[in-house]
Design a protein around this motif. Sequence first.
Motif, PDB file in Angstrom:
ATOM      1  N   CYS A  11      42.515  34.439  38.690  1.00 37.67           N
ATOM      2  CA  CYS A  11      42.433  34.325  39.483  1.00 37.67           C
ATOM      3  C   CYS A  11      40.868  33.442  40.198  1.00 37.67           C
ATOM      4  O   CYS A  11      40.173  32.371  39.284  1.00 37.67           O
ATOM      5  CB  CYS A  11      41.890  35.685  40.143  1.00 37.67           C
ATOM      6  SG  CYS A  11      40.674  35.712  41.682  1.00 37.67           S
ATOM      7  N   TYR A  13      38.526  33.173  42.167  1.00 36.52           N
ATOM      8  CA  TYR A  13      37.544  32.956  42.896  1.00 36.52           C
ATOM      9  C   TYR A  13      36.630  32.992  41.889  1.00 36.52           C
ATOM     10  O   TYR A  13      36.284  32.531  41.413  1.00 36.52           O
ATOM     11  CB  TYR A  13      37.751  34.349  43.125  1.00 36.52           C
ATOM     12  CG  TYR A  13      38.407  34.075  44.918  1.00 36.52           C
ATOM     13  CD1 TYR A  13      37.392  33.665  45.849  1.00 36.52           C
ATOM     14  CD2 TYR A  13      39.611  34.620  45.804  1.00 36.52           C
ATOM     15  CE1 TYR A  13      38.353  33.229  46.207  1.00 36.52           C
ATOM     16  CE2 TYR A  13      39.869  34.515  46.331  1.00 36.52           C
ATOM     17  CZ  TYR A  13      39.934  33.729  47.416  1.00 36.52           C
ATOM     18  OH  TYR A  13      40.556  33.255  48.828  1.00 36.52           O
ATOM     19  N   CYS A  14      35.936  34.918  41.066  1.00 34.63           N
ATOM     20  CA  CYS A  14      35.153  35.244  41.082  1.00 34.63           C
ATOM     21  C   CYS A  14      35.108  34.796  39.203  1.00 34.63           C
ATOM     22  O   CYS A  14      36.033  34.700  38.306  1.00 34.63           O
ATOM     23  CB  CYS A  14      33.938  36.602  41.102  1.00 34.63           C
ATOM     24  SG  CYS A  14      34.729  37.875  40.312  1.00 34.63           S
ATOM     25  N   GLN A  17      37.325  35.749  36.048  1.00 32.10           N
ATOM     26  CA  GLN A  17      38.703  35.512  36.335  1.00 32.10           C
ATOM     27  C   GLN A  17      40.207  36.520  35.876  1.00 32.10           C
ATOM     28  O   GLN A  17      40.702  35.847  34.891  1.00 32.10           O
ATOM     29  CB  GLN A  17      38.220  34.187  34.894  1.00 32.10           C
ATOM     30  CG  GLN A  17      37.382  33.460  35.563  1.00 32.10           C
ATOM     31  CD  GLN A  17      38.919  32.463  36.836  1.00 32.10           C
ATOM     32  OE1 GLN A  17      39.682  31.463  36.027  1.00 32.10           O
ATOM     33  NE2 GLN A  17      37.758  32.492  38.340  1.00 32.10           N
ATOM     34  N   CYS A  18      39.888  37.649  36.218  1.00 32.59           N
ATOM     35  CA  CYS A  18      40.896  38.451  36.229  1.00 32.59           C
ATOM     36  C   CYS A  18      42.098  37.953  36.242  1.00 32.59           C
ATOM     37  O   CYS A  18      42.531  36.547  37.295  1.00 32.59           O
ATOM     38  CB  CYS A  18      41.112  39.551  37.402  1.00 32.59           C
ATOM     39  SG  CYS A  18      39.511  40.052  37.875  1.00 32.59           S
ATOM     40  N   CYS A  44      40.832  42.805  43.048  1.00 29.74           N
ATOM     41  CA  CYS A  44      40.321  43.951  43.954  1.00 29.74           C
ATOM     42  C   CYS A  44      40.527  42.093  45.475  1.00 29.74           C
ATOM     43  O   CYS A  44      42.073  41.792  44.809  1.00 29.74           O
ATOM     44  CB  CYS A  44      38.743  42.558  44.563  1.00 29.74           C
ATOM     45  SG  CYS A  44      38.639  40.812  44.508  1.00 29.74           S
ATOM     46  N   LYS A  46      40.124  40.161  47.024  1.00 24.99           N
ATOM     47  CA  LYS A  46      40.513  38.722  47.858  1.00 24.99           C
ATOM     48  C   LYS A  46      41.221  38.046  47.059  1.00 24.99           C
ATOM     49  O   LYS A  46      42.005  37.424  46.512  1.00 24.99           O
ATOM     50  CB  LYS A  46      38.668  38.359  46.691  1.00 24.99           C
ATOM     51  CG  LYS A  46      37.942  38.460  47.831  1.00 24.99           C
ATOM     52  CD  LYS A  46      36.307  37.764  47.160  1.00 24.99           C
ATOM     53  CE  LYS A  46      35.701  38.586  45.889  1.00 24.99           C
ATOM     54  NZ  LYS A  46      35.542  40.201  46.355  1.00 24.99           N
ATOM     55  N   GLY A  47      41.334  39.227  45.363  1.00 22.60           N
ATOM     56  CA  GLY A  47      42.525  38.790  44.245  1.00 22.60           C
ATOM     57  C   GLY A  47      44.195  38.420  44.695  1.00 22.60           C
ATOM     58  O   GLY A  47      45.026  37.792  44.373  1.00 22.60           O
ATOM     59  N   PRO A 179      36.602  45.271  39.836  1.00 23.88           N
ATOM     60  CA  PRO A 179      37.738  45.554  38.515  1.00 23.88           C
ATOM     61  C   PRO A 179      36.962  45.819  37.376  1.00 23.88           C
ATOM     62  O   PRO A 179      37.056  46.491  36.554  1.00 23.88           O
ATOM     63  CB  PRO A 179      38.492  44.218  38.212  1.00 23.88           C
ATOM     64  CG  PRO A 179      39.220  44.149  39.447  1.00 23.88           C
ATOM     65  CD  PRO A 179      37.326  43.589  40.281  1.00 23.88           C
TER      66      PRO A 179
HETATM   67  S1  SF4 Z   1      40.334  39.673  41.370  1.00 27.26           S
HETATM   68 FE1  SF4 Z   1      38.438  40.003  42.041  1.00 27.26          FE
HETATM   69  S2  SF4 Z   1      37.350  40.644  40.684  1.00 27.26           S
HETATM   70 FE2  SF4 Z   1      39.189  39.978  39.989  1.00 27.26          FE
HETATM   71  S3  SF4 Z   1      38.628  37.465  39.432  1.00 27.26           S
HETATM   72 FE3  SF4 Z   1      39.131  37.941  41.702  1.00 27.26          FE
HETATM   73  S4  SF4 Z   1      37.706  37.768  43.530  1.00 27.26           S
HETATM   74 FE4  SF4 Z   1      37.144  38.475  40.833  1.00 27.26          FE
END
Ligand code: SF4
Length: 680
Positions: A11, A13-14, A17-18, A44, A46-47, A179
């Motif tokens: 991912c 974003y955060c 790192q899903c 989530c 966002k991902g 998650p």
């Molecule tokens: S899917 Fe959501 S929780 Fe997972 S890395 Fe992306 S932003 Fe973070």
Amino acid sequence: MRGVTATDTHCPYCALQCGMTLTPEIPRVRLEPRDFVVNKGGLCAKGFSAADLLDHSDRLLTPLVRKGQGLREASWDEAFDRIVDAIESAQKAYGRDSVGAFGGGGLTNEKAYALGKFVRVSLKSSSIDYNGRFCMSSAATAANRSLGVDRGLPFPLEDVASARTVLIVGANPAEAMPPSMQYLEGTRFIVADPRRTKTAAGAYLHLQPLPGTDLALANGLLHIAIREGYVDEDYVARRTTGFEAVRSATNAYWPERVERMTGVPETQLRQTVRLLATEGPAMILTARGAEQHSNGTDTAQAFLNLALALGLVGRPFSGYGTITGQGNGQGGREHGQKADQLPGYRKLDDPAARAHVAAVWGIDPDELPGPGRSAYEMLTDDRLKVLMVLASNIAVSAPNSNRVLQQLRKLDFLVVSDIFLSETAALADVVLPAAQWAEEEGTMTNLEGRVIRRRRALPPPPDVRTDLEVLAELSRRLGRAESSDPRTVFEELRRASAGGIADYAGITYERIEQEDGVFWPCPAEDHPGTPRLFADTFPTPSGKARLIPVVHQDPAEMPDRSFPYVLTTGRNMQHYQSGNQTRRVRALTVALPEPRAEIHPDLARRHGIADGDLVELRSRRGAAVLRARLSDGIRPDTVFAPFHWPGANALTNPALDPHSRMPAFKACAVAISLHTEGTE
Ligand code: SF4
């Protein structure tokens, strides 16, 4: 369609790192969750919606250069010419340090490394810092001085699932990284947060301290632990130094006093200590709510003292950790884009570190500049004339943003590399269209210290370049050859980090593929990596962890008659950081189209505010208008505003922590009033 094969990556974003799989299809890239060891198939919102960024109509697809009040399209050649002219003119007129760079916490390790090297070697400037200064720097400083190393979680997330009691201070993972909540399912977790967040709502116990009093809370917990005989005296004697001084310092934090300071009832204080001490294995996890204060380092230290006194650190399924927020917040602070650091978490003022890195870079150690100014100090210093910003939206994310905006407008020249025209890019003299997460190769280091591969699923659009290509071309024009190939850059990073604290020497792209990530430190290719730190020793000169006495100090700005409430800021589930990406994703903006100021009904009543009204928040630095969301889950003396939109940081206080130079994002004094529609 720009490709045909499914690619496993992570991912954008955060810091969780899903894992996800991308398959370029007509008309859009298909994104599916992946059974990566960290997210175990979870994503989530966002991902799930991240692929919407790839072909978004707002995407920057060609360089832009300033023309009067606007920006016009330009060739890369013209953009580079303008940048190099600006750099050379400023450095000739004002000196080397007049040109600087600011990096994002989402840059790959390769880009963070290349940016640090570019500034120090090609620009010969000390002016560089990164967004992690605004994020992790207090916890990092505390961990370095107490434990000898800063790795956010010194254990894999799977260890959290085996803990029985977890104290979470100033974090809201149920919204920020949903998650990760699967790891808390079997635990009894306690949340300390001024708001009843989604995480707090599911907690066994919710402590609701006044923002800025977490240090007093931690010292109060330790006071009780000492008085009630819960200190692990054997562990303290064998594995730590400094306990007696801490014991003395916590004498003044008796429960009744701590209840008055924090607002947390004495019964809850005692219950928390008892659970941590007797219902183990136990963990203490802090995050930005505790750390983003003018005493953030000492606050993180207070929780470290508590964890060490209870003998938690280095024991199985126990310990202290800090939850990293930004995608590569961990790796980004290890490899040289921080004002005082060289790759491998080496210190820029350490002669041996300078010699090692200079040898890898083929320069004389004396050519390396010294440590630079921290982020807010650099961004508000008139001596900075030219600034390059990579993947960061400081116009929204920096504290006291009106002041930062004023300074950005004063610069002789601003360059921004990004994927969208952020609020910061809109001010730039040159805007460079950057490749995205799914269009580039590289490595990221997640919140556990696990180094993972970001893989290219499709090529970038034709006139878009990676930041590595940009830095290599600028270096060439400034007289130095650098590679733009991620693997080549990573090989050099391995050599530069070898022997350092964050040692990546044994990590290869191939190993990461085979092992689904490798934990640093990993000094050799036959070394297994280090998922768990501190089992036998601490990387301090004595091999012991240091307890350090810390005392509560009021936040740098206290409520008064003019500004009677405390503002605290934070995240919403649907958005990320400054919102430059997520505010453009339809599924996310439909779910949460605008920021909501969270206000207790009692406070709202006092000011004639109803749910959904527009309210004006004012601090000594600025004002912001937000729609009110009434909630009895927040303290009546506290207002919450999310930082994903312009506004919240117009209010925040840039008072800096003396150790980490972290601004006091999480507590400042504000006034509130009903805002009349149409007068914005
Ligand atoms: S899917 Fe959501 S929780 Fe997972 S890395 Fe992306 S932003 Fe973070």
